[in-house]
Design a protein around this motif. Sequence first.
Motif, short mmCIF file in Angstrom:
data_model
loop_
_atom_site.label_atom_id
_atom_site.label_comp_id
_atom_site.label_asym_id
_atom_site.label_seq_id
_atom_site.Cartn_x
_atom_site.Cartn_y
_atom_site.Cartn_z
N UNK A 252 4.72 0.95 -53.72
CA UNK A 252 3.36 0.90 -53.19
C UNK A 252 3.36 0.85 -51.65
N UNK A 253 4.50 0.53 -51.06
CA UNK A 253 4.55 0.36 -49.61
C UNK A 253 4.11 1.62 -48.85
N UNK A 254 4.63 2.78 -49.17
CA UNK A 254 4.17 3.97 -48.44
C UNK A 254 2.69 4.28 -48.67
N UNK A 255 2.16 3.89 -49.82
CA UNK A 255 0.73 4.10 -50.07
C UNK A 255 -0.10 3.18 -49.17
N UNK A 256 0.37 1.96 -48.99
CA UNK A 256 -0.32 1.03 -48.10
C UNK A 256 -0.24 1.53 -46.66
N UNK A 257 0.93 1.99 -46.25
CA UNK A 257 1.10 2.49 -44.88
C UNK A 257 0.22 3.71 -44.63
N UNK A 258 0.07 4.54 -45.64
CA UNK A 258 -0.79 5.71 -45.51
C UNK A 258 -2.23 5.31 -45.24
N UNK A 259 -2.65 4.17 -45.82
CA UNK A 259 -4.01 3.67 -45.62
C UNK A 259 -4.10 2.75 -44.41
N UNK A 260 -3.00 2.61 -43.66
CA UNK A 260 -2.94 1.72 -42.49
C UNK A 260 -3.21 0.27 -42.88
N UNK A 261 -2.65 -0.12 -44.02
CA UNK A 261 -2.82 -1.47 -44.53
C UNK A 261 -1.46 -2.09 -44.81
N UNK A 262 -1.40 -3.42 -44.81
CA UNK A 262 -0.22 -4.08 -45.34
C UNK A 262 -0.32 -4.03 -46.86
N UNK A 263 0.75 -4.36 -47.55
CA UNK A 263 0.70 -4.35 -49.01
C UNK A 263 -0.27 -5.40 -49.54
N UNK A 264 -0.34 -6.55 -48.88
CA UNK A 264 -1.30 -7.58 -49.30
C UNK A 264 -2.73 -7.09 -49.14
N UNK A 265 -3.01 -6.44 -48.02
CA UNK A 265 -4.35 -5.91 -47.80
C UNK A 265 -4.71 -4.84 -48.82
N UNK A 266 -3.74 -4.01 -49.17
CA UNK A 266 -3.97 -2.99 -50.19
C UNK A 266 -4.35 -3.64 -51.52
N UNK A 267 -3.63 -4.69 -51.90
CA UNK A 267 -3.89 -5.37 -53.17
C UNK A 267 -5.27 -6.01 -53.19
N UNK A 268 -5.65 -6.67 -52.11
CA UNK A 268 -6.96 -7.33 -52.05
C UNK A 268 -8.08 -6.29 -52.01
N UNK A 269 -7.89 -5.23 -51.23
CA UNK A 269 -8.89 -4.17 -51.15
C UNK A 269 -9.09 -3.50 -52.50
N UNK A 270 -7.99 -3.32 -53.24
CA UNK A 270 -8.09 -2.70 -54.57
C UNK A 270 -8.98 -3.54 -55.48
N UNK A 271 -8.75 -4.84 -55.50
CA UNK A 271 -9.55 -5.74 -56.34
C UNK A 271 -11.03 -5.67 -55.97
N UNK A 272 -11.31 -5.72 -54.68
CA UNK A 272 -12.70 -5.74 -54.21
C UNK A 272 -13.43 -4.44 -54.49
N UNK A 273 -12.70 -3.37 -54.71
CA UNK A 273 -13.33 -2.08 -54.93
C UNK A 273 -13.78 -1.88 -56.38
N UNK A 274 -13.37 -2.79 -57.26
CA UNK A 274 -13.70 -2.62 -58.66
C UNK A 274 -15.08 -3.19 -59.00
N UNK A 275 -15.85 -2.49 -59.84
CA UNK A 275 -17.22 -2.92 -60.18
C UNK A 275 -17.24 -4.31 -60.79
N UNK A 276 -18.24 -5.08 -60.44
CA UNK A 276 -18.41 -6.40 -61.01
C UNK A 276 -17.73 -7.51 -60.24
N UNK A 277 -16.85 -7.17 -59.30
CA UNK A 277 -16.14 -8.20 -58.53
C UNK A 277 -16.99 -8.65 -57.36
N UNK A 278 -17.28 -9.95 -57.33
CA UNK A 278 -18.07 -10.51 -56.23
C UNK A 278 -17.19 -11.02 -55.10
N UNK A 279 -16.01 -11.48 -55.45
CA UNK A 279 -15.12 -12.01 -54.42
C UNK A 279 -13.69 -12.10 -54.91
#
Length: 336
Positions: A252-279
Motif C-alpha cells: 500500500x506504500x506506493x499507493x499512499x505516496x501516489x496520493x501524497x499521503x502517509x500510510x496512516x493518512x491513507x488508512x484514515x482517509x479510506x475509512x472516512x470516505x465510506x458511507x455512514x461513517x461519522x468519525x
Amino acid sequence: MEFRRVGASGLRISEIVFGNWLTLDGQIDQDAQVDCIRAALDSGITTYDTADIYSGGLAEQVLGRALKGVRRSSVEIATKVCLPVGTGPNDKGLSRKHIMESCNNSLRRLGTDYVDLYQAHRFDADTPLEESMKAFADLVRQGKVLYVGVSEWTAEQIERGHTLATEMGVPLISNQPQYSILWRVIEAEVNPTSRRLGMGQIVFSPVAQGVLTGKYQPGGSAPEGSRATDARGTRFVGRYMSDTVLERVQRLRPLAEEASLTMAQLAVAWVLQNPGVAGAIIGASRPEQVAENTAAAGVRLPADLLKRIDDTLDDLIERDPAKTADLFNVMPTWRR
C-alpha cells in the motif's frame, strides 16, 4: 478539520475523533497522554472518546484533566458502559443499577455534569433490553446524557435496541465498531441497518492497531514501544502480525505516496470516505502522531485508487458479519 452529523441526529462531531484506549492502558504515562489530547485540541479535534473500563477509569480522569479549562460546549465527550469494572455481580452489564452507577462515576472522573454521547459498550444478553433502554432514557431526561449509542452490536441487536429507544423518545444515534481497510465486517449488515435507522458509525482502529501505518515489517522485529511489544497490545494487534499480512500491507506504500499521503493518512482517509461513517477514532502516544492523522481530514481518494487498495489486499480482508460480536473475545470473561 471537517465536521459531520452523527446519523440523522443534530449532533455534529469532528470527523477525526481522539480516543485514549490502549494508548493510556499501561503503554504511555499520563502527562504524555495529556500532551496528545492538547495537541488534538490544537489540531481542531473537538470530539473525545473514552470508556469507564479503560485503565480502570484512569483514562476518563486523564481526559477530564486535559480538558479542564476548555469551554465545555466546544467539545463533545463520549464514554461507554457495560464491560466489567470490578469483581462484583453488578459491576458489569447493562442493568439499570450498573448503568446509573457507572454514569455517575464517569461524570465524576471526567469532571463534567454531562456527556454528549453515552454508549453501551457491548450487548448484554443477561439483562432485559427494555430495562437498559429505560435507564439510558432516564439519564437523558436527567440531563446527564445528551445522546445514546452502542458499540459492537450486531444488526439484529441494533434493530431491537433502536425500536425500544425510539419508543422511549431517545433514539440511538450511533454505533462504534472496529472498521478499517482490513476489517470490514460491518459492511454487509451493521452499516446498512444503521443507515436505514438513522444511525452513524464512529469507528475505531482505522489503522488496524498500527499495522496500516506500515511500521511493522515482514520478517522484522516490532519497533520498541509499539503495541506488538506490549503484552496487552499484542492481544489486539496479534491477528495482523503474520508476514503474509505485513508484506501485503507494504504494497500500500506506493499507493499512499501516489496520493501524497502517509500510510496512516491513507488508512484514515479510506475509512472516512465510506458511507455512514461519522468519525474515525485515532489514538496517539506522541503529539506528532495526532498531527499526522488529522491531516487525513477532508481527503478524498479517487475511485481507481480505492479499487487498487481492494485489489492489493483482496483475500486478506475480513468481511464476515458474524465476527461483529466476536471482537477480541472480551465478553466470555464475565458472561455466563
